[in-house]
Design a protein around this motif. Structure first.
Motif, PDB file in Angstrom:
ATOM      1  N   PRO A   1      77.713  42.587 122.927  1.00 21.97           N
ATOM      2  CA  PRO A   1      78.397  43.824 123.357  1.00 21.97           C
ATOM      3  C   PRO A   1      79.416  43.592 124.469  1.00 21.97           C
ATOM      4  N   LEU A   2      79.102  42.684 125.407  1.00 22.02           N
ATOM      5  CA  LEU A   2      80.078  42.396 126.461  1.00 22.02           C
ATOM      6  C   LEU A   2      81.342  41.757 125.893  1.00 22.02           C
TER       7      LEU A   2
ATOM      8  N   TRP B   1      77.888  55.778 117.459  1.00 19.20           N
ATOM      9  CA  TRP B   1      79.215  55.472 117.995  1.00 19.20           C
ATOM     10  C   TRP B   1      80.306  56.249 117.262  1.00 19.20           C
TER      11      TRP B   1
ATOM     12  N   LEU C   1      88.940  46.082 125.367  1.00 17.91           N
ATOM     13  CA  LEU C   1      89.766  46.375 126.535  1.00 17.91           C
ATOM     14  C   LEU C   1      91.086  45.608 126.472  1.00 17.91           C
TER      15      LEU C   1
ATOM     16  N   ALA D   1      83.341  44.395 124.164  1.00 17.86           N
ATOM     17  CA  ALA D   1      83.932  45.304 125.138  1.00 17.86           C
ATOM     18  C   ALA D   1      85.172  44.689 125.780  1.00 17.86           C
TER      19      ALA D   1
END
Length: 725
Positions: A58-59, A398, A66, A62
């Motif tokens: 998930p990081l 989501w 971004l 993300a």
């Protein structure tokens, strides 16, 4: 095509060579691990993959999201691929033949896109829920099959509750001062010897069992001797020696033995308030776990007898004593079992005592040698199933956050939360046990190591796993609603919910009324009716046929005729009348729902027909492997004769079926028209398949490599018949 087959053969040969070389390197290079180390490698690999999937993936996404949002990438220029080859006529004919064969399966009923999407979602849900249900059920059954846990608990209970050669049974302790004798004969002598060896000796009843730490004596005291209608208030004040006030702590009393400890109230910390905030249910009241006055025995017989004699001389147990708990932990090295023992004595305000034995056997330390390869594989499958389930849930949330209002989505969220909390609690339990084991190894054996904490945590974890298993079962029931049988049960319960609720309420009113009356008349003479809850539960079990612990004579203490009335109400009104009303009501409602279901049109596509088309390639693959594919058998007849014989057999079966029908079925004109259109469509598809096959054969026999037919020569032109030169 030859080049493609050669490339596939080279690819498969390369895989075989790599596999054989890897096995040889593993076997002959000394890289062959022991079984225990190999299991540790697998578990460590699973932990790393799980952390990567839950935390780092998930990081990473993300950060990528971004980056794409802040610095959008430039669109690449579309460049034509020079290696693309044009499709030949033969390849196009073969592709068309595959399309026509698929169209032979996909009829008009299969073209409802909304229904296909619904069935596709049901299929995906069934895959996830069935896998999760099966693996959780297998893991729970595997834990329940540990028979030695039961036998260890039963053995411990027998050894502490009844008299033996040199020990006194707790059930034979009649008065409170006899507890000192029980402690000496059953808790000090069996674990120590006359040589005063530090650390104690193995238990005299079982050589492989040892005492971990020392025995803790915890006393719960009433502040006042006077009773009343209110619950007694437990004392938490600090006293001096001999229960005298005011409390004065002398200097240097904690250097060897804390002589003030038996008279000072226990002060629990925050961890004990959270974990050990339980109560022990007694025959009179409930007693908390985190209060009272405690004292520890020692690791040698002489020191323990000094402590015991001191407590006896100073009258540590008196009339204010409400309960005395004797806590200790035994470890069996052969079975790798921890037995958390709580032996306690309850003293009633009106005199007399009641003894209790509570044994909790658990496997706190799971050694790698004890874990089978099947268990490791099951752990892998569980992690995969849990990740798939969690991924599907978060994807739905989501893209459509409004789905959280759906009750079934809340059930999914609760399943994820319970499974996650259960894993965290088990990890905390393992760390807690490891810390306690290190204390056993490095500390002097004059401390009490409270294994009640991991036992309580294990009990909480089992409760969470049970609830998660129940929720997974409910979720699987919801996924099985595509079947008409499951929908029949669900619709029946839904339509009969009001009548069923009122009937159950009437039954409970009868049981509560009879229970209160039976408790009033028989509660002083029968243990089954000593409290309201016990009486109602006993009568409920008795009414439903579970009468092994309740006999009819238990109802006759208030009078023979009143007992017969109670028995008649339970046997006739509750068991025969109200329960049969519930059963007959559900039966009638189910018959009504079934009749309504049969009246509906069945022209839509069923779920199994959808699976037959969706996974046709899998079914055909297994048909080829096991030889289940039907073959044409001429049986010394031509094709036309076999077709005529098959048609006659079908007509004969239809005539026989119509004769045996009790009531003629209602013919659905729309369904008949649909089936007629599907037959016409299949006939046209079969004709197109035959034409395509003939054209493909013609181009393979008389065409070039790309399938183009060669031009005919002048003398090969067909002459029209009947014309002369």
């Amino acid at each position: 095509m030859a080049d493609q087959n050669d490339s596939n053969a080279i690819f498969y040969l390369t895989l075989v060579i790599l596999f054989v070389c890897s096995i040889c390197i593993w076997w002959f290079s000394g890289f062959n691990h022991e079984v225990e180390k190999f299991k540790l490698i697998l578990i460590a690999f699973l932990a790393v993959v799980l952390i990567h999937a839950i935390v780092f993936t998930p990081l990473r996404f993300a950060i990528l999201a971004l980056d794409a949002a802040v610095w959008p990438p430039t669109q690449d220029v579309v460049v034509r691929d020079p290696s693309v080859k044009a499709e030949t006529l033969v390849e196009s004919l073969r592709f068309r033949l595959q399309i026509l064969r698929s169209e032979l399966l996909i009829t008009e009923s299969h073209r409802n896109e909304e229904l296909n999407l619904k069935y596709h979602l049901i299929t995906q849900e069934l895959k996830r829920m069935c896998l999760l249900f099966v693996i959780m059920l297998a893991m729970n059954v595997e834990q329940a099959e540990e028979q030695w846990v039961y036998f260890n608990t039963a053995n411990m209970r027998s050894l502490f509750e009844y008299n033996h050669t040199s020990t006194l049974g707790l059930s034979n302790v009649i008065v409170l001062p006899s507890v000192y004798v029980f402690i000496e004969l059953s808790l000090i002598n069996p674990f120590t010897d006359t040589g005063d060896i530090s650390g104690g000796i193995p238990w005299e009843h079982a050589e492989a069992t040892r005492l971990l730490g020392v025995v803790r004596l915890r006393q719960v005291r009433n502040r006042k001797l006077k009773g009343g209608l209110k619950d007694p208030v437990f004392d938490n004040r600090d006293y001096s020696e001999g229960w005298t006030l005011p409390y004065v702590r002398e200097m240097y009393t904690d250097k060897f033995w804390q002589i003030y400890q038996p008279w000072v109230a226990r002060v629990p910390d925050i961890k004990n308030r959270i974990i050990l905030s339980t109560s022990h249910k007694g025959g009179f009241i409930s007693y908390p776990e985190i209060t009272g006055y405690e004292n520890l025995l020692c690791d040698t017989r002489a020191k323990s007898m000094m402590v015991l004699n001191y407590l006896r001389d100073k009258k540590w147990l008196d009339l204010n004593t409400s309960a005395l708990f004797m806590d200790f932990t035994l470890y069996n090295a052969d079975a790798n079992l921890f037995s958390v023992c709580t032996l306690w004595v309850e003293q009633y305000p009106f005199g007399g005592i009641q003894t209790h034995v509570k044994i909790r056997s658990s496997t706190f330390l799971k050694r790698v040698n004890d874990v089978s390869c099947v268990a490791v594989a099951a752990l892998y499958v569980f992690v995969i199933a849990w990740l798939l389930f969690a991924k599907a849930f978060w994807v739905k949330v989501w893209y459509e956050p409004k789905q959280l209002k759906d009750p079934w989505m809340l059930v999914d969220a609760l399943i994820l939360i319970l499974c996650t909390v259960s894993v965290v609690i088990r990890g905390y339990r393992d760390n807690l046990v490891q810390a306690m084991i290190r204390r056993v190894e490095i500390s002097v054996m004059v401390e009490f190591i409270n294994f009640t904490e991991p036992a309580t945590v294990t009990y909480l974890c089992n409760i969470l796993e049970g609830f998660s298993m129940a929720l997974v079962t409910m979720r699987l029931w919801k996924a099985m609603q595509f079947s008409s049988t499951f929908r029949l049960f669900t619709t029946t319960l839904y339509l009969a919910r009001y009548a069923l609720s009122w009937t159950i309420m009437v039954t409970m009113v009868f049981l509560f009324g009879i229970g209160i009356a039976a408790i009033t008349m028989n509660g002083n003479n029968a243990i089954q009716f000593s409290t309201i809850m016990k009486g109602i539960i006993s009568l409920t079990c008795f009414a439903f046929g579970f009468s092994s612990h309740v006999a009819p004579r238990d109802l006759f203490y208030g009078g023979k005729w009143i007992g017969i009335v109670f028995y008649g109400i339970l046997a006739v009104v509750v068991k025969m009348l109200l329960i049969n009303v519930i059963v007959s009501m559900l039966e009638n409602q189910m018959a009504l729902v079934k009749a309504l279901r049969d009246k509906k049109q069945k022209s839509h596509l069923t779920y199994f027909q959808f699976l037959r088309v969706e996974y046709a390639y899998v079914i055909n693959f297994f048909h080829k492997i096991f030889g289940l594919k039907r073959k044409y058998l001429p049986r010394d007849h031509t094709v036309a004769e076999n077709i005529q014989r098959e048609l006659k057999q079908r007509e004969h079966k239809q005539k026989v079926g119509k004769k045996h029908e009790e009531a003629p079925r209602n013919k659905d004109d729309s369904l008949m028209q649909l089936r007629y259109r599907e037959r016409i469509e299949k006939s046209m598809t079969v004709m197109a398949i035959l034409q395509t096959q003939l054209e493909l054969v013609e181009r393979l026999m008389f065409g070039d490599d790309e399938g183009h037919l060669l031009p005919l020569k002048k003398d090969e032109n067909p002459r029209p018949s009947g014309l002369s030169h």
